[in-house]
Design a protein around this motif. Structure first.
Motif, PDB file in Angstrom:
ATOM      1  N   HIS A 165      -4.326   0.412  -4.948  1.00 30.54           N
ATOM      2  CA  HIS A 165      -5.661   0.456  -5.570  1.00 30.54           C
ATOM      3  C   HIS A 165      -6.013   1.920  -5.861  1.00 30.54           C
ATOM      4  N   GLY A 166      -6.421   2.181  -7.114  1.00 27.87           N
ATOM      5  CA  GLY A 166      -6.764   3.545  -7.507  1.00 27.87           C
ATOM      6  C   GLY A 166      -7.895   4.126  -6.673  1.00 27.87           C
ATOM      7  N   GLY A 167      -8.749   3.255  -6.129  1.00 24.59           N
ATOM      8  CA  GLY A 167      -9.895   3.704  -5.346  1.00 24.59           C
ATOM      9  C   GLY A 167      -9.506   4.401  -4.050  1.00 24.59           C
ATOM     10  N   GLU A 168      -8.284   4.155  -3.579  1.00 22.33           N
ATOM     11  CA  GLU A 168      -7.852   4.782  -2.320  1.00 22.33           C
ATOM     12  C   GLU A 168      -7.824   6.308  -2.456  1.00 22.33           C
ATOM     13  N   GLU A 169      -7.015   6.801  -3.402  1.00 17.99           N
ATOM     14  CA  GLU A 169      -6.862   8.256  -3.516  1.00 17.99           C
ATOM     15  C   GLU A 169      -8.105   8.920  -4.112  1.00 17.99           C
ATOM     16  N   LYS A 170      -8.915   8.112  -4.841  1.00 17.25           N
ATOM     17  CA  LYS A 170     -10.158   8.679  -5.412  1.00 17.25           C
ATOM     18  C   LYS A 170     -11.264   8.667  -4.374  1.00 17.25           C
ATOM     19  N   ILE A 202      -5.744  -6.517  15.452  1.00 17.57           N
ATOM     20  CA  ILE A 202      -5.324  -5.225  14.895  1.00 17.57           C
ATOM     21  C   ILE A 202      -4.895  -5.378  13.438  1.00 17.57           C
ATOM     22  N   VAL A 203      -5.656  -4.737  12.553  1.00 23.18           N
ATOM     23  CA  VAL A 203      -5.353  -4.806  11.115  1.00 23.18           C
ATOM     24  C   VAL A 203      -4.893  -3.409  10.684  1.00 23.18           C
ATOM     25  N   VAL A 204      -3.618  -3.292  10.350  1.00 25.30           N
ATOM     26  CA  VAL A 204      -3.051  -1.972  10.068  1.00 25.30           C
ATOM     27  C   VAL A 204      -3.111  -1.673   8.573  1.00 25.30           C
ATOM     28  N   MET A 205      -3.688  -0.499   8.258  1.00 26.31           N
ATOM     29  CA  MET A 205      -3.722  -0.022   6.870  1.00 26.31           C
ATOM     30  C   MET A 205      -2.757   1.163   6.758  1.00 26.31           C
ATOM     31  N   ALA A 206      -1.963   1.178   5.693  1.00 30.34           N
ATOM     32  CA  ALA A 206      -1.014   2.281   5.527  1.00 30.34           C
ATOM     33  C   ALA A 206      -0.706   2.475   4.046  1.00 30.34           C
ATOM     34  N   HIS A 207      -0.136   3.657   3.728  1.00 27.52           N
ATOM     35  CA  HIS A 207       0.344   3.865   2.356  1.00 27.52           C
ATOM     36  C   HIS A 207       1.861   3.990   2.405  1.00 27.52           C
ATOM     37  N   PHE A 208       2.474   3.827   1.237  1.00 28.85           N
ATOM     38  CA  PHE A 208       3.924   3.993   1.158  1.00 28.85           C
ATOM     39  C   PHE A 208       4.261   4.544  -0.219  1.00 28.85           C
ATOM     40  N   GLY A 209       4.782   5.751  -0.261  1.00 28.70           N
ATOM     41  CA  GLY A 209       5.155   6.377  -1.529  1.00 28.70           C
ATOM     42  C   GLY A 209       3.954   6.672  -2.410  1.00 28.70           C
ATOM     43  N   ARG A 210       4.234   6.815  -3.711  1.00 28.34           N
ATOM     44  CA  ARG A 210       3.165   7.193  -4.645  1.00 28.34           C
ATOM     45  C   ARG A 210       3.064   6.204  -5.808  1.00 28.34           C
ATOM     46  N   PRO A 211       2.523   5.006  -5.527  1.00 25.33           N
ATOM     47  CA  PRO A 211       2.423   4.005  -6.616  1.00 25.33           C
ATOM     48  C   PRO A 211       1.326   4.319  -7.616  1.00 25.33           C
ATOM     49  N   HIS A 241      -9.138  10.447   1.402  1.00 29.74           N
ATOM     50  CA  HIS A 241      -8.949   9.155   0.745  1.00 29.74           C
ATOM     51  C   HIS A 241      -9.853   8.119   1.406  1.00 29.74           C
ATOM     52  N   ALA A 242      -9.952   6.934   0.754  1.00 28.79           N
ATOM     53  CA  ALA A 242     -10.872   5.916   1.289  1.00 28.79           C
ATOM     54  C   ALA A 242     -10.478   5.474   2.695  1.00 28.79           C
ATOM     55  N   SER A 243      -9.171   5.282   2.931  1.00 27.52           N
ATOM     56  CA  SER A 243      -8.747   4.769   4.237  1.00 27.52           C
ATOM     57  C   SER A 243      -8.589   5.865   5.284  1.00 27.52           C
ATOM     58  N   THR A 244      -8.743   7.143   4.879  1.00 24.75           N
ATOM     59  CA  THR A 244      -8.632   8.226   5.857  1.00 24.75           C
ATOM     60  C   THR A 244      -9.977   8.926   6.086  1.00 24.75           C
ATOM     61  N   GLU A 245     -10.867   8.838   5.091  1.00 25.09           N
ATOM     62  CA  GLU A 245     -12.131   9.566   5.190  1.00 25.09           C
ATOM     63  C   GLU A 245     -13.335   8.668   4.884  1.00 25.09           C
TER      64      GLU A 245
END
Ligand code: AMP
Length: 401
Positions: free
Chosen positions: A120-125, A54-63, A153-157
């Motif tokens: 990574h900027g690519g996530e939200e883009k 199990i490899v968990v991907m998550a975000h935290f705040g707005r870096p 986002h990349a990790s959600t869509e």
């Protein structure tokens, strides 16, 4: 809704990229509410039991695309270990060598948390190259982050288009609950909408009056509707410039056979503070220096009567200023009534969005609702009838599978 779940997709012995919402509230370095972590546990348990890595991907705040120490997820593994009851390793980057190396150390059933995907900027883009770097890490994408599904986002869509994908247990529960409330609900359906302002919920109200039989309004937003109808509301919170919008929604409601229920009495105060002296005032009789902070007893009875005749209720927003006692009474009374009807199996009750969870927890009955969504923005966008990109990708890919 048709989508793959953990029951229909093979995860045994595979490396699973699990998108979770672990954006937990933190104060002085301590997690103050573990609800989001706890809600992912059924998915973790099932994947571990099936021997997945199990490899968990998550975000935290707005870096904002930069690796900033204050937004690192490195503090979280001990908290996850405590709540999930299993060891959790950590990788210092969510792609590339650090992630690859940490994954190659995993045995079946082990858990790894990757560093904040928003470093990574690519996530939200939703950058395809970044999504590809994530996809290279695993075999299957499991999305359990309904509360992040309104973002493409990349990790959600993006990832959903690159790997076989399925909804996790929490995502599955959210989608089934939401479908049972708005897509194919048992009728009659009542929507209870409270909260401060109508300006933040115009889209929600416009969609709900098209789909429900009753729209019960409370909180500050009811004042705007009352004002628009020429009812005196004294010094109550009101968005006078939204009167036209309120009337438009009332017209749409009429055209769609939805009855709007406004307070017939309110609890009025002269000072906006806890335990302020207060009195019950009939709608229209508010003095100029008084403001409504809760629905009154006659309104509570009227709402309860409506709920008795309903089969489904959808709730967003408190009916009064629930943070100040005793002005949580209306919200508490209605919450208790909904809980009782739910327990006696006559009502399906779904609630969520913003302050709603806190208001219902304050009433002490949250566990008795059919489903309480912990998602904020995603729940409201879904109430607006919008397509959530993360959900759309899951459904689309299920068709392809
Ligand atoms: P929302 O985030 O829009 O759901 O709004 C929640 C907020 O609405 C809470 O902080 C409540 O205190 C506030 N609220 C509810 N009823 C009233 C009211 N009658 N007057 C002022 N604020 C209210």
């Amino acid at each position: 809704m048709n989508f793959q779940t953990l029951d229909t997709i093979d995860v045994s012995g595979k490396t699973i990229l699990l998108r979770a919402d672990l954006n937990v509230p933190v104060k002085d370095g301590n997690v103050t509410d573990t609800t989001r972590i706890d809600r992912v546990k059924p998915t973790i348990d099932m994947l571990a039991q099936k021997g997945a890595k199990i490899v968990v991907m998550a975000h935290f705040g707005r870096p904002k695309g930069e690796a900033k120490a204050e937004f690192s997820l490195s503090f979280l593994p001990p908290v996850l270990e405590k709540q999930w009851g299993k060891p959790v390793a950590f990788a210092s980057d969510c792609i590339g060598d650090p992630a690859q190396q940490a994954i190659s150390d995993l045995k079946d059933g082990d858990i790894l948390l990757l560093e904040n995907v928003r470093f990574h900027g690519g996530e939200e883009k939703n950058d395809p190259a970044f999504a590809k770097d994530l996809a290279a890490l695993g075999d299957v994408f499991v999305n359990d982050a309904f509360s992040a599904a309104h973002r493409a986002h990349a990790s959600t869509e993006g990832l959903a288009h690159l790997l076989p994908c399925a909804a996790g247990r929490l995502m599955e529960a959210e989608l089934n609950a939401l479908a049972s409330a708005l897509e194919n609900p048992q009728k009659p359906v009542a929507a209870i909408v409270g909260g401060a302002k109508i300006s933040t919920k115009l889209g929600v109200l416009d969609n709900l009056v098209r789909k429900t039989d009753y729209l019960v309004l409370g909180g500050g937003m009811a004042n705007t509707f009352m004002h628009a109808r020429g009812i005196n509301i004294g010094n109550s919170l009101c968005e006078k410039d939204m009167a036209e919008d309120a009337n438009k929604i009332a017209k749409t409601a009429e055209e769609n056979g939805c009855k709007i229920i406004l307070p017939v009495d309110q609890i009025a105060v002269r000072e906006f503070k806890e335990n302020a002296p207060h009195e019950t005032v009939k709608a229209g009789n508010m003095k100029e220096d008084q403001e409504g902070v809760d629905v009154g007893p006659e309104t509570i009875t009227a709402i309860k009567d409506i709920l008795q005749g309903c089969k489904t209720v959808l709730w967003n927003g408190p009916l009064g200023v629930f943070e100040m006692k005793p002005f949580d009474t209306g919200t508490n009374e209605i919450a208790k009534a909904v809980a009782e009807l739910t327990k006696s199996d006559t009502l399906v009750s779904i609630a969520g969005g913003g302050d709603t969870v806190a208001a219902l927890e304050n009433a002490g009955i949250a566990k008795d609702f059919t489903y309480i969504s912990t998602a904020g923005g995603a729940f409201l966008e879904w109430l607006e009838g919008k397509t959530l990109p993360g959900v759309a990708a899951l459904i689309e890919r299920s068709k392809a599978a």
